[in-house]
Design a protein around this motif. Structure first.
Motif, PDB file in Angstrom:
ATOM      1  N   PRO A 178       0.902  -1.255   0.039  1.00  0.00           N
ATOM      2  CA  PRO A 178       0.078   0.059   0.202  1.00  0.00           C
ATOM      3  C   PRO A 178       0.685   1.266  -0.081  1.00  0.00           C
ATOM      4  O   PRO A 178       2.084   1.442   0.663  1.00  0.00           O
ATOM      5  CB  PRO A 178      -0.777  -0.252   1.329  1.00  0.00           C
ATOM      6  N   ALA A 179       0.459   2.256  -0.495  1.00  0.00           N
ATOM      7  CA  ALA A 179       1.075   3.543  -0.646  1.00  0.00           C
ATOM      8  C   ALA A 179       1.485   4.173   0.646  1.00  0.00           C
ATOM      9  O   ALA A 179       2.658   4.618   0.753  1.00  0.00           O
ATOM     10  CB  ALA A 179       0.162   4.804  -1.540  1.00  0.00           C
ATOM     11  N   TYR A 180       0.922   4.177   1.656  1.00  0.00           N
ATOM     12  CA  TYR A 180       1.015   4.838   3.087  1.00  0.00           C
ATOM     13  C   TYR A 180       2.182   3.956   3.594  1.00  0.00           C
ATOM     14  O   TYR A 180       3.067   4.620   4.302  1.00  0.00           O
ATOM     15  CB  TYR A 180      -0.139   4.786   3.848  1.00  0.00           C
ATOM     16  N   PHE A 181       2.365   2.730   3.294  1.00  0.00           N
ATOM     17  CA  PHE A 181       3.440   1.684   3.873  1.00  0.00           C
ATOM     18  C   PHE A 181       4.616   2.174   3.031  1.00  0.00           C
ATOM     19  O   PHE A 181       5.734   2.234   3.759  1.00  0.00           O
ATOM     20  CB  PHE A 181       3.157   0.263   3.921  1.00  0.00           C
ATOM     21  N   LYS A 182       4.471   2.290   1.801  1.00  0.00           N
ATOM     22  CA  LYS A 182       5.847   2.566   0.977  1.00  0.00           C
ATOM     23  C   LYS A 182       6.148   3.945   1.315  1.00  0.00           C
ATOM     24  O   LYS A 182       7.370   4.264   1.505  1.00  0.00           O
ATOM     25  CB  LYS A 182       5.456   2.463  -0.604  1.00  0.00           C
ATOM     26  N   ALA A 183       5.216   4.833   1.828  1.00  0.00           N
ATOM     27  CA  ALA A 183       5.677   6.070   2.135  1.00  0.00           C
ATOM     28  C   ALA A 183       6.570   6.089   3.482  1.00  0.00           C
ATOM     29  O   ALA A 183       7.483   6.641   3.941  1.00  0.00           O
ATOM     30  CB  ALA A 183       4.478   7.019   2.508  1.00  0.00           C
ATOM     31  N   PHE A 184       6.194   5.261   4.359  1.00  0.00           N
ATOM     32  CA  PHE A 184       6.839   5.041   5.663  1.00  0.00           C
ATOM     33  C   PHE A 184       8.252   4.641   5.309  1.00  0.00           C
ATOM     34  O   PHE A 184       9.353   4.910   5.851  1.00  0.00           O
ATOM     35  CB  PHE A 184       6.190   3.828   6.483  1.00  0.00           C
ATOM     36  N   LEU A 185       8.252   3.544   4.318  1.00  0.00           N
ATOM     37  CA  LEU A 185       9.841   3.192   3.884  1.00  0.00           C
ATOM     38  C   LEU A 185      10.612   4.226   3.363  1.00  0.00           C
ATOM     39  O   LEU A 185      11.705   4.133   3.633  1.00  0.00           O
ATOM     40  CB  LEU A 185       9.630   1.741   3.088  1.00  0.00           C
ATOM     41  N   GLU A 186       9.896   4.873   2.620  1.00  0.00           N
ATOM     42  CA  GLU A 186      10.685   6.140   2.095  1.00  0.00           C
ATOM     43  C   GLU A 186      11.350   6.926   3.205  1.00  0.00           C
ATOM     44  O   GLU A 186      12.463   7.434   3.189  1.00  0.00           O
ATOM     45  CB  GLU A 186      10.110   6.942   1.005  1.00  0.00           C
ATOM     46  N   GLN A 187      10.429   7.117   4.340  1.00  0.00           N
ATOM     47  CA  GLN A 187      10.957   7.951   5.479  1.00  0.00           C
ATOM     48  C   GLN A 187      11.854   7.415   6.106  1.00  0.00           C
ATOM     49  O   GLN A 187      12.934   7.802   6.601  1.00  0.00           O
ATOM     50  CB  GLN A 187       9.746   8.344   6.223  1.00  0.00           C
TER      51      GLN A 187
END
Length: 191
Positions: free
Chosen positions: A89-98
């Motif tokens: 999911p996009a929110y999880f990938k955003a977490f990983l980018e952070q």
């Protein structure tokens, strides 16, 4: 005993199968004396990274700095996420980018392959989906899971990485119970 970080990447804070799966693994680990910490991505506050400048900015959101400390503490990671549109999911990938910023997760190199900084840790990746596992794995090639394993976890030095694809999560309860028993066992073994 092993220090285990359970990362639930489901972006919805409601109770879903992956929340119960994370509980089963953590319970199994605790019964064997392993030390367990939990990280539920849905409960974290952080902005999206929208530019290269933001990505290289050292000012981390508080929740991301805490997540990085938990990752450094851990010897083994259990990472769970639902498959949405063939990927995390996009929110999880955003977490990983952070979280996976340069100098924390890897050392960039001008020439050559970056060096992962999270070596010495192992991981188990658990991915759930409504699609039957054989269709995802064989017809679609399982690309989202394989990419996550290779391009994220192994890229930052985590090895070995084992994974399980749990398809048909909306199917019969006995199917989910079988998987929960397996997750409890993996927790006991820190595997």
């Amino acid at each position: 005993m092993t220090r285990i970080l359970v990362i639930n990447g489901h972006p919805d804070s409601g109770r879903h199968f992956l929340h119960v799966a994370a509980d089963a693994y953590a319970a199994g680990a605790a019964t064997s004396g392993h030390e367990v910490r939990r990280l539920d991505v849905a409960a974290l506050e952080f902005p999206l990274i929208r530019s290269e400048q933001q990505y290289h900015d050292n000012a981390l959101p508080e929740d991301i700095a805490k997540a990085q400390q938990d990752i450094l503490w851990a010897e083994h990671l259990l990472i769970l996420f639902p498959l949405w549109l063939g990927d995390a999911p996009a929110y999880f990938k955003a977490f990983l980018e952070q979280v996976a910023r340069p100098e924390f997760a890897f050392v960039p190199k001008e020439h050559g392959f970056p060096q992962g900084r999270l070596a010495g840790r192992s991981a188990r990746l658990v991915v759930s989906m409504g699609t039957p596992t054989p269709i995802y794995s064989y017809y679609y090639g399982g690309h989202g899971v394989k990419s996550f394993k290779r391009n994220i976890l192994e890229f930052v030095g985590i090895h070995p990485v084992r994974y399980a694809i749990i398809g048909s999560v909306g199917g019969p309860a006995r199917h989910r119970e079988k998987w929960l028993a397996r997750l409890r066992h993996w927790g006991e073994q820190a595997a």
